[in-house]
Structures are given as C-alpha cells and as structure tokens.
Enzyme design. Structure first.
Site, PDB file in Angstrom:
ATOM      1  N   THR A   1       8.566 -18.229 -17.485  1.00 41.07           N
ATOM      2  CA  THR A   1       9.707 -16.935 -18.058  1.00 41.07           C
ATOM      3  C   THR A   1       8.680 -15.381 -17.735  1.00 41.07           C
ATOM      4  OG1 THR A   1       9.176 -18.552 -19.844  1.00 41.07           O
ATOM      5  CG2 THR A   1       8.435 -16.327 -20.514  1.00 41.07           C
TER       6      THR A   1
ATOM      7  N   GLN B   1       0.799  -1.351  -0.150  1.00 43.32           N
ATOM      8  CA  GLN B   1       0.079   0.033   0.060  1.00 43.32           C
ATOM      9  C   GLN B   1       1.090   0.806   0.469  1.00 43.32           C
ATOM     10  OE1 GLN B   1      -3.135   0.618  -0.408  1.00 43.32           O
ATOM     11  NE2 GLN B   1      -3.879  -1.866  -0.640  1.00 43.32           N
TER      12      GLN B   1
ATOM     13  N   CYS C   1     -10.635  -8.869   0.122  1.00 43.91           N
ATOM     14  CA  CYS C   1     -10.592  -9.694  -0.126  1.00 43.91           C
ATOM     15  C   CYS C   1     -11.454 -10.588   1.415  1.00 43.91           C
ATOM     16  CB  CYS C   1      -8.853 -10.213   0.147  1.00 43.91           C
ATOM     17  SG  CYS C   1      -7.486  -9.611  -0.014  1.00 43.91           S
TER      18      CYS C   1
ATOM     19  N   GLY D   1       2.543  -3.437  -8.666  1.00 50.26           N
ATOM     20  CA  GLY D   1       1.943  -3.232  -9.674  1.00 50.26           C
ATOM     21  C   GLY D   1       0.921  -2.227  -9.359  1.00 50.26           C
TER      22      GLY D   1
HETATM   23  C1  LIG Z   1      -3.610  -5.492  -2.524  1.00 54.67           C
HETATM   24  C2  LIG Z   1      -2.246  -6.036  -1.048  1.00 54.67           C
HETATM   25  C3  LIG Z   1      -1.683  -8.026  -1.186  1.00 54.67           C
HETATM   26  C4  LIG Z   1      -1.597  -7.891  -1.969  1.00 54.67           C
HETATM   27  O1  LIG Z   1      -0.806  -8.000  -3.678  1.00 54.67           O
HETATM   28  P1  LIG Z   1      -1.689  -8.779  -4.374  1.00 54.67           P
HETATM   29  O2  LIG Z   1      -0.471  -8.084  -5.894  1.00 54.67           O
HETATM   30  O3  LIG Z   1      -3.442  -8.475  -5.226  1.00 54.67           O
HETATM   31  O4  LIG Z   1      -1.063 -10.416  -4.766  1.00 54.67           O
HETATM   32  C5  LIG Z   1      -0.625  -7.893  -0.416  1.00 54.67           C
HETATM   33  N1  LIG Z   1      -0.334  -6.359   1.189  1.00 54.67           N
HETATM   34  C6  LIG Z   1      -0.929  -5.775   0.926  1.00 54.67           C
HETATM   35  C7  LIG Z   1      -1.116  -4.587   1.632  1.00 54.67           C
HETATM   36  C8  LIG Z   1      -2.456  -5.950  -0.213  1.00 54.67           C
HETATM   37  O5  LIG Z   1      -2.474  -3.706   0.189  1.00 54.67           O
END
Ligand SMILES: *Cc1c(COP(=O)(O)O)cnc(C)c1O
Length: 395
Positions: free
Chosen positions: A237, A179, A324, A200
């Site tokens: 890859t 974040q 989530c 990303g």
């Molecule tokens: C979104 C998030 C993740 C997971 O990242 P993904 O690229 O969606 O797997 C992990 N930690 C935090 C704090 C997030 O906000």
C-alpha cells in the site's frame, strides 16, 4: 547557538511538505487501490504527487515509481539492469569506488552471483570523467551506475557527458541522484539518464520515501513482491503521506533552486576559505564541481570522532563523513578511495549546509572549529611527533 550542519545525512522537513501531508492523515486516508470514493480520492492525490515529481525531473508521470527511499531505488535499478543484462549474456557492470553503500553493497552481492564489477577509481582526489566511463565499457556491459553527487565529499559528476557516452554505446545508465535532486537542476531526458534514484528526506521531505525514475521501455524487476501497486513493480500500500510530502518538498526545492543555490554556495565558500587557514588540512572533493552545501576537510593529527563530540558540545551538528559508517571505527571508504591514508582519513569533518543556515551560524563554525582542532592537536601524541619532526606531515 544550535547549528545544524548535517543536511547530507538528513534535512528538516519543510513547512510546505508538512502542510501537504496533514490532509493525507485526516481526509485522504483511503487506500488508493480501493474502488470507493475515499479510495479514489487518495488515488487522485497520489497521481498528482507523481505528476509533480515527474515535472521537476522532466519526465512523464508513468516513468516515476515510488519506493521506500533512496536505498530501495538503488537496489531496484541495479537489480533490474543486472537481471535483464544476464538474460542477454551481459554480466559486466561499471560503477565508481565512492558510491553510497546502497549501490556498492548491491554490486558486491551481484559479484557473488557471478557478475563482474569495474569500479572506476577516484585516487588523488580526482573526479570521474566521461572518458573513464567510455574506456571501461565492454560488449558485455549491462549497466553503468555513477552517482550524481557524492554524499561525503560533494563532488558532482559530469552526468550529462556520461549519459551521452552510455547512450552512444547502448548501455543503460543509472544515477544515484539522492544528494543532487532538489539541489541541482536535473532534466533526465536532456541528460540521457535511463534510471535515477531520489530520496525525500535529502531535500526537506519526509523520511522513508523515495522514487525511481525509469525511462519508458526499460524493464524493471520487483524487489518487493505483493499487490499491483506502482504498475505491478512495487507491491505494498502506497505511503501516501510520505509521497505527497516528498512531492511538495521537491516542488518547493525546484521553484527556489536558484535562490537557495546562491545563498548556500556563498555560505559554503565562506566556510571553505575560513577553514583552509587551519594548518595541515586538505579539502576533500572537487573544488569547482561541488554540491552547493558541501564542505569536507581532513585535518592531520586529530580524530574525527573527538572533533564531532566537541563540536556538538558547542552546538554544532556535523559529521565525519557518511552517517552510515559513523557507527564503525573504519575510516570512510570514500576518503580512502580518493587516496587519503588511514591516519588522515580519520581526521575528517563534513559540514553540509541548507538554505536555512545563516551567516551567523557560519561565523560560529569558523570560530569554534579552529579552536577545537588546536585543542585536540595539543592533546595528540601523533601531533607532537609531527611537530618534533619524528613523523612527517602528509598534508
Ligand atoms: C542518503 C543516501 C542514500 C540512501 O537514501 P535513503 O532514502 O536514506 O535510503 C543513497 N545514496 C546517497 C548518495 C545518499 O546520500
């Protein structure tokens, strides 16, 4: 009016990222592991992207390992420290109660494998301090993993101070900075960070791509066995379009960090001030040390899910907490961890802004949210009991 205020769940890809990706499909379509010219051109583009990411974080390109996202980076960092810790008989890990599930569920799995986990508590909406970490470190601690900034309530942790404590104690320090990267100024060396996860799609890059920074000399285990890609630490890859798009997005985010922070922080403050006027509500997370774009509230006497549906009907895309957990009816573990009781935690709202949001959008939110909260409260038997004094207000 359509207002996208769920940037903590994911962001819209930037034009810079999109434009950087297109040649990877049309021109640089080679496999970076191939020895011929088309492959080697792809390899060059890959290494340019690695150098860009490294520059933004203040580390060396060889300390960056590309992954499929933040979750994979978290898994690999934690598994690596656990594996090499266990070899030295160290099986104690320190983390926090409000981590992302990518961290918490990895720690749960390690607990079943015989590790001891200490989760620092954040009750009463307290933030984590370096002293909490110092007090928890033991001679058998093999890892401290604390998120840089919380994805639901926006609290930013004192990462430099925690890094200094870990360095002094000789304990590897990982931070889930998913974040924070692209939103806060991060310099891994100055902050004594040994491992850092990023993703990303949280800073206007593409989805399904991320990176793990690992300080030179710290060993890694493979989560994905396969070829010799990523210096033998991540088979498969390379997702070249994703990696190149992510690097372009990060470069853009870092170049505009100050301007974006100023704009987004002003919008956040306007929202927090406006929404605080709703009776019987509470702001979640640290009031000062807070992500520029995060607004998180609990409103007593309502259901967050109903609130989201009614907001969506008015064009506002928001969240009740983490994307989530929104499939389940359990309240967020983060809100419970900061001490919100079940009933209150159910009435949560997270608005997460980006530099693309406007003042008009914030005004729209400030018009709609109080109306919708009032509408829901007027339909709620719980609210009636609160109003009649049959139940006591918590907020
Ligand atoms: C979104 C998030 C993740 C997971 O990242 P993904 O690229 O969606 O797997 C992990 N930690 C935090 C704090 C997030 O906000």
């Amino acid at each position: 009016m359509q207002v996208y205020a769920d940037n903590a769940a994911t962001t819209k890809i930037s034009q810079q990222a999109l434009q950087a990706m297109m040649p990877c499909f049309e021109t640089y379509y080679g496999n970076p592991s191939s020895l011929h010219t088309v492959g080697q051109e792809a390899k060059e583009i890959l290494e340019e992207a690695r150098a860009k990411v490294a520059k933004c974080l203040g580390c060396e390109p060889r300390e960056i390992f590309f992954t499929s996202g933040g979750s994979e980076a978290d898994n690999q960092a934690i598994r690596s420290a656990a594996f090499y810790g266990a070899r030295k008989g160290k099986k104690h890990i320190i983390s926090t109660a409000f981590e992302h599930h990518a961290v918490l569920h990895t720690l749960n799995a390690l607990e079943k494998e015989g590790f001891e986990i200490t989760l620092l508590d954040v009750k009463n909406n307290h933030n984590i301090t370096a002293q909490h970490v110092r007090d928890a470190i033991r001679t058998d601690t093999c890892l401290v993993t604390c998120m840089y900034a919380n994805n639901e309530i926006g609290s930013v942790l004192p990462i430099s101070e925690i890094g200094a404590v870990c360095k002094e104690a000789g304990v590897p320090f990982h931070t889930d900075a998913v974040q924070a990267v692209g939103h806060l100024n991060i310099q891994v060396k100055e902050q004594n960070i040994d491992m850092l996860s990023l993703s990303g799609h949280k800073f206007h890059g593409p989805k399904g791509v991320g990176a793990l920074y690992v300080r030179r000399g710290l060993p890694l285990v493979n989560i994905i066995e396969g070829g010799a890609q990523e210096r033998g630490k991540r088979g498969g890859t390379e997702n070249l379009p994703g990696i190149v798009g992510m690097a372009a997005a990060l470069e853009d985010a870092c170049a505009n960090l100050d301007a974006h922070t100023a704009k987004v922080t002003a919008l956040r403050e306007k929202l927090i001030t406006g929404l605080s006027a709703i009776p019987h509500c509470a702001l979640n997370g640290d009031r000062e040390n807070r992500l520029p774009g995060n607004v998180s509230f609990c409103f007593e006497g309502i259901e967050g899910e109903s609130l989201l549906l009614l907001l969506d009907a008015q064009g506002i895309c928001a969240s009740s907490g983490s994307a989530c957990t929104s499939g389940s009816l359990d309240p967020s573990h983060v809100l419970l961890a900061i001490g919100r009781v079940h009933d209150v935690a159910h009435g949560s709202l997270r608005l997460s802004l980006s530099h693309e949001n406007t003042e008009e959008e914030v005004d729209h939110i400030l018009t709609v949210v109080p109306q919708v909260v009032e509408l829901l409260r007027n339909m709620s038997p719980v609210w009636r009991d609160l109003q009649n004094g049959i139940r006591e207000y918590i907020l």
